[in-house]
Design an enzyme around this catalytic site. Sequence first.
Site, PDB file in Angstrom:
ATOM      1  N   THR A  14       0.821  -1.209   0.000  1.00  0.00           N
ATOM      2  CA  THR A  14       0.000   0.000   0.000  1.00  0.00           C
ATOM      3  C   THR A  14       0.860   1.267   0.000  1.00  0.00           C
ATOM      4  O   THR A  14       0.636   2.180  -0.788  1.00  0.00           O
ATOM      5  CB  THR A  14      -0.889  -0.004   1.268  1.00  0.00           C
ATOM      6  OG1 THR A  14      -1.552  -1.252   1.320  1.00  0.00           O
ATOM      7  CG2 THR A  14      -1.892   1.100   1.261  1.00  0.00           C
ATOM      8  N   LYS A 107       8.679   1.471  11.802  1.00  0.00           N
ATOM      9  CA  LYS A 107       8.782   1.804  13.221  1.00  0.00           C
ATOM     10  C   LYS A 107       9.418   0.702  14.037  1.00  0.00           C
ATOM     11  O   LYS A 107      10.185   0.945  14.976  1.00  0.00           O
ATOM     12  CB  LYS A 107       7.404   2.147  13.785  1.00  0.00           C
ATOM     13  CG  LYS A 107       6.383   1.033  13.668  1.00  0.00           C
ATOM     14  CD  LYS A 107       5.081   1.481  13.062  1.00  0.00           C
ATOM     15  CE  LYS A 107       5.204   1.540  11.571  1.00  0.00           C
ATOM     16  NZ  LYS A 107       4.015   1.951  10.854  1.00  0.00           N
ATOM     17  N   VAL A 134       5.743   7.136  12.297  1.00  0.00           N
ATOM     18  CA  VAL A 134       4.944   7.496  13.479  1.00  0.00           C
ATOM     19  C   VAL A 134       3.700   8.268  13.054  1.00  0.00           C
ATOM     20  O   VAL A 134       3.797   9.338  12.451  1.00  0.00           O
ATOM     21  CB  VAL A 134       5.766   8.345  14.468  1.00  0.00           C
ATOM     22  CG1 VAL A 134       4.924   8.689  15.696  1.00  0.00           C
ATOM     23  CG2 VAL A 134       7.036   7.617  14.886  1.00  0.00           C
ATOM     24  N   GLY A 136       1.468   7.888  10.770  1.00  0.00           N
ATOM     25  CA  GLY A 136       1.139   7.993   9.349  1.00  0.00           C
ATOM     26  C   GLY A 136       1.325   9.381   8.773  1.00  0.00           C
ATOM     27  O   GLY A 136       2.439   9.897   8.697  1.00  0.00           O
ATOM     28  N   ILE A 138       0.489  12.298   9.877  1.00  0.00           N
ATOM     29  CA  ILE A 138       0.676  13.451  10.770  1.00  0.00           C
ATOM     30  C   ILE A 138       2.171  13.794  10.822  1.00  0.00           C
ATOM     31  O   ILE A 138       2.974  12.931  11.159  1.00  0.00           O
ATOM     32  CB  ILE A 138       0.183  13.132  12.205  1.00  0.00           C
ATOM     33  CG1 ILE A 138      -1.301  12.761  12.195  1.00  0.00           C
ATOM     34  CG2 ILE A 138       0.448  14.307  13.127  1.00  0.00           C
ATOM     35  CD1 ILE A 138      -1.842  12.365  13.571  1.00  0.00           C
ATOM     36  N   GLY A 189      -9.538  -5.727   7.089  1.00  0.00           N
ATOM     37  CA  GLY A 189      -8.118  -5.622   6.730  1.00  0.00           C
ATOM     38  C   GLY A 189      -7.361  -4.597   7.555  1.00  0.00           C
ATOM     39  O   GLY A 189      -6.290  -4.142   7.173  1.00  0.00           O
ATOM     40  N   LYS A 207       6.148   3.458  18.235  1.00  0.00           N
ATOM     41  CA  LYS A 207       6.041   4.862  17.815  1.00  0.00           C
ATOM     42  C   LYS A 207       6.357   5.798  18.989  1.00  0.00           C
ATOM     43  O   LYS A 207       7.078   6.783  18.838  1.00  0.00           O
ATOM     44  CB  LYS A 207       4.631   5.134  17.277  1.00  0.00           C
ATOM     45  CG  LYS A 207       4.331   4.331  16.005  1.00  0.00           C
ATOM     46  CD  LYS A 207       2.845   4.352  15.656  1.00  0.00           C
ATOM     47  CE  LYS A 207       2.536   3.512  14.424  1.00  0.00           C
ATOM     48  NZ  LYS A 207       1.103   3.281  14.212  1.00  0.00           N
ATOM     49  N   GLY A 304      -2.723   4.079   5.904  1.00  0.00           N
ATOM     50  CA  GLY A 304      -3.358   4.186   4.589  1.00  0.00           C
ATOM     51  C   GLY A 304      -2.385   4.696   3.544  1.00  0.00           C
ATOM     52  O   GLY A 304      -1.371   5.320   3.860  1.00  0.00           O
TER      53      GLY A 304
HETATM   54  N1  HSE Z   1      -1.537  -0.798  12.269  1.00  0.00           N
HETATM   55  C1  HSE Z   1      -1.264   0.584  12.495  1.00  0.00           C
HETATM   56  C2  HSE Z   1      -2.530   1.261  12.973  1.00  0.00           C
HETATM   57  C3  HSE Z   1      -0.762   1.327  11.295  1.00  0.00           C
HETATM   58  O1  HSE Z   1      -3.576   0.631  13.064  1.00  0.00           O
HETATM   59  O2  HSE Z   1      -2.463   2.435  13.296  1.00  0.00           O
HETATM   60  C4  HSE Z   1       0.677   1.058  11.066  1.00  0.00           C
HETATM   61  O3  HSE Z   1       1.467   1.417  12.140  1.00  0.00           O
END
Ligand code: HSE
Length: 429
Positions: A14, A107, A134, A136, A138, A189, A207, A304
């Site tokens: 992704t 991470k 950390v 995503g 942000i 998922g 993180k 994402g």
């Molecule tokens: N699995 C993580 C979450 C995303 O649900 O925030 C990747 O670190």
Amino acid sequence: MPEPLRLGIAGLGTVGTGVVRIVQTHAALIERRTGRQVVISAVSARSRTRNRAVDLSGYAWEDDPVALARREDVDVFVEVMGGSEGVAKAATEAAIAAGKDVVSANKALLAHHGQALAEAAEAKGHVIRFEAAVAGGIPVIKALTEGLAGNEIRRVMGVMNGTCNYILTRMESAGLPYDQVFEEARQLGYLEADPNLDVGGIDAGHKLSLLAAIAFGTRVSFDAVELEGIGRISIDDIRRAGDMGYKIKLLGVAQMTGRGLEQRMTPCLVPADSPLGQLHGGTNMVVLEGDSVGQIVLRGAGAGEGPTASAVLSDVIEIARGTRLSTFGQPAATLTEPVAARAAAPAPYYLRMELADKPGALAKVATVLGEEGISIDRMRQYAHADSTVAPVLIVTHKCTRDAVSHALSRLPATGVVLSEAVSIRIESV
Ligand code: HSE
């Protein structure tokens, strides 16, 4: 015009696909902003034949990420594979040894090996950037490393695992038990291949440990993060906490105290009307507190394709612009070894228990709490279909965790507490 900056992208899931997409669609924008072209030389992934909805035909293919990391035509090794050991580690080490800069979304790798990797890269004058690792999309690493560089950081807090926040808020909104929502999350998922990384708090703990290193100038110490997942949170706790004006969050807190560095990623109660209390679904929120700036709240998508690739591109663009930052905001060799401190600062606690519904039962519990120096702030007893059992909820005034643990260990001996009492810290946010 400077030479193009050439990327080698390891991992085309992704996030990797998202990075390719942004480099392709925003080529002109990136060139305008950096003054040079950013191009992809080569890519690598487990399956060459998988349909990825991006055109890879212009890029060299490597089956082996280590070979990709060593290619002459790669300036920046972009690691978006994941995993703390194995090929991700080997390829990142190979890239550093070959004199490449590294952009990583990994991470787990950085939480376990960040110090050694940063020292190796910095010894060669190269950088490792990890904005995507950390929270995503942000930009919290840049906020801490650059935006707040003039502050002494007081505290870092946050909800940094969207899957856990999705599960907790979905349990609340649909009135469903944990197991059922966990299964829903799996089918959607949302869960990592090893779900314990999410629900066990490990991913969020990774993180937090990275943020703590930057915030406090200490070596990454993931092993010292107190971890507790969300598996024991029941729909009853969520409902009862809601009745008392709180939400349950898997909350990370890192702060430097007189006794040492506290890092915990545990279920906590936060006021329902606070920014953290109002965080719903898979969104992340990071709260940063600095001595000059006060409190800053950052909120956004923690996972994402678009959000995570956005963070990767921010690092690539930083390198293309010629900005050379130390991995953890100061040279890795100057980071100090933190003394790990268990959270001992007093806090209010939420206690839930089931009492035998008979004269004097509550008095016995109140006596134990009183003898442990725990003062009751608020209390509520609920009606129950079975008239011999009384569900009781207590919110204490500030007290220490040791006092709570000691009191809870004494409750069975009262003979009136019918199930194991639950205790959850209430965090001031
Ligand atoms: N699995 C993580 C979450 C995303 O649900 O925030 C990747 O670190």
